[in-house]
Design a protein around this motif. Sequence first.
Motif, PDB file in Angstrom:
ATOM      1  N   VAL A   1       0.859  -1.180   0.000  1.00  0.00           N
ATOM      2  CA  VAL A   1       0.000   0.000   0.000  1.00  0.00           C
ATOM      3  C   VAL A   1       0.897   1.231   0.000  1.00  0.00           C
ATOM      4  N   ASP A   2       0.678   2.126  -0.940  1.00  0.00           N
ATOM      5  CA  ASP A   2       1.443   3.370  -0.991  1.00  0.00           C
ATOM      6  C   ASP A   2       0.891   4.363   0.023  1.00  0.00           C
ATOM      7  N   TRP A   3       1.744   5.291   0.434  1.00  0.00           N
ATOM      8  CA  TRP A   3       1.341   6.338   1.361  1.00  0.00           C
ATOM      9  C   TRP A   3       0.147   7.099   0.782  1.00  0.00           C
ATOM     10  N   GLY A   4      -0.905   7.290   1.582  1.00  0.00           N
ATOM     11  CA  GLY A   4      -2.088   8.019   1.152  1.00  0.00           C
ATOM     12  C   GLY A   4      -3.067   7.193   0.339  1.00  0.00           C
ATOM     13  N   GLU A   5      -2.843   5.893   0.246  1.00  0.00           N
ATOM     14  CA  GLU A   5      -3.665   5.015  -0.580  1.00  0.00           C
ATOM     15  C   GLU A   5      -4.452   4.068   0.324  1.00  0.00           C
ATOM     16  N   ASP A   6      -5.682   3.756  -0.053  1.00  0.00           N
ATOM     17  CA  ASP A   6      -6.459   2.765   0.697  1.00  0.00           C
ATOM     18  C   ASP A   6      -6.335   1.401   0.015  1.00  0.00           C
ATOM     19  N   ILE A   7      -6.845   0.374   0.676  1.00  0.00           N
ATOM     20  CA  ILE A   7      -6.710  -1.000   0.153  1.00  0.00           C
ATOM     21  C   ILE A   7      -7.379  -1.138  -1.225  1.00  0.00           C
ATOM     22  N   PRO A   8      -8.625  -0.674  -1.414  1.00  0.00           N
ATOM     23  CA  PRO A   8      -9.222  -0.819  -2.758  1.00  0.00           C
ATOM     24  C   PRO A   8      -8.398  -0.148  -3.861  1.00  0.00           C
ATOM     25  N   SER A   9      -7.815   0.998  -3.578  1.00  0.00           N
ATOM     26  CA  SER A   9      -6.975   1.669  -4.581  1.00  0.00           C
ATOM     27  C   SER A   9      -5.711   0.872  -4.858  1.00  0.00           C
ATOM     28  N   THR A  10      -5.132   0.285  -3.808  1.00  0.00           N
ATOM     29  CA  THR A  10      -3.950  -0.551  -3.982  1.00  0.00           C
ATOM     30  C   THR A  10      -4.282  -1.767  -4.839  1.00  0.00           C
ATOM     31  N   VAL A  11      -5.416  -2.397  -4.561  1.00  0.00           N
ATOM     32  CA  VAL A  11      -5.847  -3.571  -5.337  1.00  0.00           C
ATOM     33  C   VAL A  11      -5.970  -3.192  -6.808  1.00  0.00           C
ATOM     34  N   ARG A  12      -6.648  -2.089  -7.094  1.00  0.00           N
ATOM     35  CA  ARG A  12      -6.843  -1.640  -8.484  1.00  0.00           C
ATOM     36  C   ARG A  12      -5.487  -1.383  -9.159  1.00  0.00           C
ATOM     37  N   ARG A  13      -4.605  -0.646  -8.474  1.00  0.00           N
ATOM     38  CA  ARG A  13      -3.308  -0.280  -9.044  1.00  0.00           C
ATOM     39  C   ARG A  13      -2.425  -1.505  -9.262  1.00  0.00           C
ATOM     40  N   GLU A  14      -2.279  -2.351  -8.234  1.00  0.00           N
ATOM     41  CA  GLU A  14      -1.404  -3.520  -8.349  1.00  0.00           C
ATOM     42  C   GLU A  14      -1.917  -4.500  -9.407  1.00  0.00           C
ATOM     43  N   LEU A  15      -3.207  -4.689  -9.468  1.00  0.00           N
ATOM     44  CA  LEU A  15      -3.795  -5.574 -10.476  1.00  0.00           C
ATOM     45  C   LEU A  15      -3.435  -5.092 -11.881  1.00  0.00           C
ATOM     46  N   LEU A  16      -3.620  -3.817 -12.126  1.00  0.00           N
ATOM     47  CA  LEU A  16      -3.302  -3.252 -13.440  1.00  0.00           C
ATOM     48  C   LEU A  16      -1.802  -3.318 -13.717  1.00  0.00           C
TER      49      LEU A  16
ATOM     50  N   VAL B   1     -13.205  -5.073 -11.663  1.00  0.00           N
ATOM     51  CA  VAL B   1     -14.643  -4.880 -11.841  1.00  0.00           C
ATOM     52  C   VAL B   1     -15.294  -4.689 -10.473  1.00  0.00           C
ATOM     53  N   GLU B   2     -14.937  -5.600  -9.538  1.00  0.00           N
ATOM     54  CA  GLU B   2     -15.545  -5.554  -8.217  1.00  0.00           C
ATOM     55  C   GLU B   2     -14.713  -6.361  -7.226  1.00  0.00           C
ATOM     56  N   ILE B   3     -14.583  -5.831  -6.013  1.00  0.00           N
ATOM     57  CA  ILE B   3     -14.003  -6.614  -4.928  1.00  0.00           C
ATOM     58  C   ILE B   3     -15.136  -7.472  -4.391  1.00  0.00           C
ATOM     59  N   LYS B   4     -14.972  -8.800  -4.491  1.00  0.00           N
ATOM     60  CA  LYS B   4     -16.042  -9.734  -4.143  1.00  0.00           C
ATOM     61  C   LYS B   4     -16.080 -10.060  -2.652  1.00  0.00           C
TER      62      LYS B   4
ATOM     63  N   ALA C   1     -13.387  -9.679  -9.058  1.00  0.00           N
ATOM     64  CA  ALA C   1     -13.805  -9.939 -10.435  1.00  0.00           C
ATOM     65  C   ALA C   1     -13.011  -8.984 -11.318  1.00  0.00           C
ATOM     66  N   VAL C   2     -12.488  -9.511 -12.441  1.00  0.00           N
ATOM     67  CA  VAL C   2     -11.658  -8.706 -13.333  1.00  0.00           C
ATOM     68  C   VAL C   2     -12.129  -8.845 -14.778  1.00  0.00           C
TER      69      VAL C   2
END
Length: 164
Positions: A65-80, A88-91, A116-117
């Motif tokens: 997790v980067d500074w200032g980032e939440d878990i959903p944003s980290t998931v989106r960024r790392e996945l990409l 698409v959605e955190i299940k 889901a991706v």
Amino acid sequence: MNVLAFFAAIVQSTRGLWRYGQTVLGVIFRHPITGTSIIPILPDGRIVLIRRQDNGLWSLPGGMVDWGEDIPSTVRRELLEETGLELVEIKRLVGVYSAPDRDPRIHSICVVVEVAVQGEMEIQDALEVKEIQAFLPSALPTGPMSHDHSRQMQDYLNGLTTLA
């Protein structure tokens, strides 16, 4: 003030600074780092894994997790970054893994989610990712996975939500 008293004051001041510095370093380096592991599920039900460059083992995508980032944003960024896939959605939350030896590099706390991706699998970070492949749950690679990802995957497949 004589020279001896002057140097004694400097030494005392330096000790105080050193103790302060040790405290700051302890706070920074002796606390676990938060990260994520992602279990990406394609629309056809296949699970996406990456093969790591550093150890050649299959792994779940994810990262710190980067500074200032939440878990959903980290998931989106790392996945990409690691797979080229879009969130698409955190299940569901699969678990939180915090054993000090779960990551050989550092003490990290890992939040594992099923997502889901969509999109096309494509290596974005060739320094970290050697290969991307999608597997049916019944045909996942055998053998150890990187870090503690074998346990994370097994907990997912068993439908567990784990705090470890």
